[in-house]
Design an enzyme around this catalytic site. Structure first.
Site, PDB file in Angstrom:
ATOM      1  CE  LYS A  23      -2.440   1.824   3.638  1.00 40.53           C
ATOM      2  NZ  LYS A  23      -2.469   3.299   3.602  1.00 40.53           N
ATOM      3  CG  ASP A  42     -12.133  17.160  -6.637  1.00 40.25           C
ATOM      4  OD1 ASP A  42     -13.013  17.938  -7.050  1.00 40.25           O
ATOM      5  OD2 ASP A  42     -10.964  17.499  -6.422  1.00 40.25           O
ATOM      6  CB  THR A  65     -11.075   4.075  11.733  1.00 36.51           C
ATOM      7  OG1 THR A  65      -9.871   4.406  11.051  1.00 36.51           O
ATOM      8  CG2 THR A  65     -11.703   2.865  11.105  1.00 36.51           C
ATOM      9  CG  ASP A  81      -5.239   4.475   1.362  1.00 34.07           C
ATOM     10  OD1 ASP A  81      -6.358   4.876   0.983  1.00 34.07           O
ATOM     11  OD2 ASP A  81      -4.933   4.333   2.565  1.00 34.07           O
ATOM     12  NE  ARG A  90       1.723   2.370  12.932  1.00 34.73           N
ATOM     13  CZ  ARG A  90       0.838   3.111  13.604  1.00 34.73           C
ATOM     14  NH1 ARG A  90       1.260   4.098  14.368  1.00 34.73           N
ATOM     15  NH2 ARG A  90      -0.453   2.853  13.499  1.00 34.73           N
ATOM     16  CE  LYS A 116      -8.095   6.719   3.873  1.00 39.65           C
ATOM     17  NZ  LYS A 116      -6.698   6.253   3.830  1.00 39.65           N
TER      18      LYS A 116
HETATM   19  O1  C5P Z   1       0.826   0.756  10.972  1.00 37.59           O
HETATM   20  P1  C5P Z   1      -0.587   0.302  10.830  1.00 37.59           P
HETATM   21  O2  C5P Z   1      -0.732  -1.194  10.655  1.00 37.59           O
HETATM   22  O3  C5P Z   1      -1.510   0.871  11.882  1.00 37.59           O
HETATM   23  O4  C5P Z   1      -1.028   0.954   9.422  1.00 37.59           O
HETATM   24  C1  C5P Z   1      -2.331   0.814   8.889  1.00 37.59           C
HETATM   25  C2  C5P Z   1      -2.398   1.462   7.559  1.00 37.59           C
HETATM   26  O5  C5P Z   1      -3.760   1.397   7.097  1.00 37.59           O
HETATM   27  C3  C5P Z   1      -2.010   2.915   7.538  1.00 37.59           C
HETATM   28  O6  C5P Z   1      -1.385   3.186   6.273  1.00 37.59           O
HETATM   29  C4  C5P Z   1      -3.315   3.656   7.660  1.00 37.59           C
HETATM   30  O7  C5P Z   1      -3.283   4.907   7.027  1.00 37.59           O
HETATM   31  C5  C5P Z   1      -4.255   2.712   6.900  1.00 37.59           C
HETATM   32  N1  C5P Z   1      -5.661   2.805   7.258  1.00 37.59           N
HETATM   33  C6  C5P Z   1      -6.123   2.602   8.543  1.00 37.59           C
HETATM   34  N2  C5P Z   1      -7.455   2.699   8.823  1.00 37.59           N
HETATM   35  C7  C5P Z   1      -8.327   2.983   7.857  1.00 37.59           C
HETATM   36  C8  C5P Z   1      -7.891   3.186   6.549  1.00 37.59           C
HETATM   37  C9  C5P Z   1      -6.541   3.081   6.284  1.00 37.59           C
HETATM   38  O8  C5P Z   1      -5.329   2.326   9.427  1.00 37.59           O
HETATM   39  N3  C5P Z   1      -9.630   3.041   8.130  1.00 37.59           N
END
Ligand code: C5P
Length: 244
Positions: A47, A79, A137, A74, A222, A76
């Protein structure tokens, strides 16, 4: 109105390995590619979000394609219909496999982007799967008593407009599948191993809970990219999705 057929789409993941998407939340391409090369065959999908894409642009997507990786871009999109449709056309030309649009952009915008991917697929060209972001979220549910009602309603308008599916937390998977069935694709971020640190995520779930709930893909950032041994954590995520 256009309707796509995600069940026949060759991009729908076949194996547990194909279900894992690693979020490259890095400020520059060099660091991100070091992680991609370190993960090697342990990860097929990546991603790319706003941070990395705005820093590096489409050339970074080329670097992923050279490594035969699948791309979830991603950005998002949100527009007016014409601008969103043109943006999706541009992304398709960059070989993006999966991309996000905001469902609150409205029905006309969602129908416009769906019409672009339907047209490209109709001509035998590749087009990204379009997944809708319903409620971010980071935002509270408008009705805490019925936390997924607004998400389920927005998700319904997304598929009615021809989108291929949604991005949603693991806890929303059951309500979404219950209301809208198995056909739309579902991408679940916020994935953690049971013993893992939640970080700043509020809505988290395990890989096996995501798959049991009906997720097609999980997005993991992460827990893999900041691990001492990223390959080992990536493999653990895949094994959990396989039920091992
Ligand atoms: O590091 P972590 O596993 O928390 O990263 C989750 C990824 O998914 C991030 O890139 C975050 O921007 C994305 N994301 C999210 N929740 C969402 C949509 C996207 O955590 N509802």
């Amino acid at each position: 109105m256009t309707q796509t057929a995600p069940d026949t789409n060759p991009l729908r993941p076949g194996t547990a390995l194909d279900r894992l998407i690693v979020a490259l939340d890095f400020p520059d391409g060099k660091t991100a590619l070091e992680m991609v090369d370190r993960l090697g065959d342990a990860v097929c999908w990546y991603k790319v979000g706003m941070e990395l894409f705005y820093a590096e642009g489409p050339s970074f997507l080329g670097a992923l394609r050279e490594r035969r990786k699948r791309i979830f871009l991603d950005l998002k999109l949100h527009d007016i219909p014409n601008t969103m449709a043109s943006a999706v056309r541009s992304l398709a030309a960059h070989g993006v496999d999966l991309t996000t649009v905001h469902v609150p952009a409205g029905q006309a915008a969602l129908e416009a982007v769906s019409a672009v991917t339907a047209e490209l697929r109709g001509r035998g060209q590749s087009a990204p799967l379009l997944v809708g972001v319903t409620r971010l979220t980071s935002l509270a549910a408008p009705d805490p008593e019925r936390p997924w009602d607004d998400v389920v309603a927005l998700a319904g308008s997304a598929v009615a407009a021809g989108l291929d599916g949604w991005v949603a937390p693991v806890d929303a998977a059951g309500p979404l599948r219950g209301a809208h069935g198995p056909n739309p694709v579902l991408v679940c971020p916020g994935i953690r191993l049971p013993e893992g640190d939640r970080g700043d995520q509020v809505a988290v779930g395990t890989p096996e809970a995501a798959v049991a709930g009906g997720a097609d893909w999980i997005v993991v950032g992460r827990p893999i990219t900041r691990a001492t041994d990223p390959v080992q954590v990536a493999r653990a995520m895949v094994e959990r999705m396989e039920g091992r």
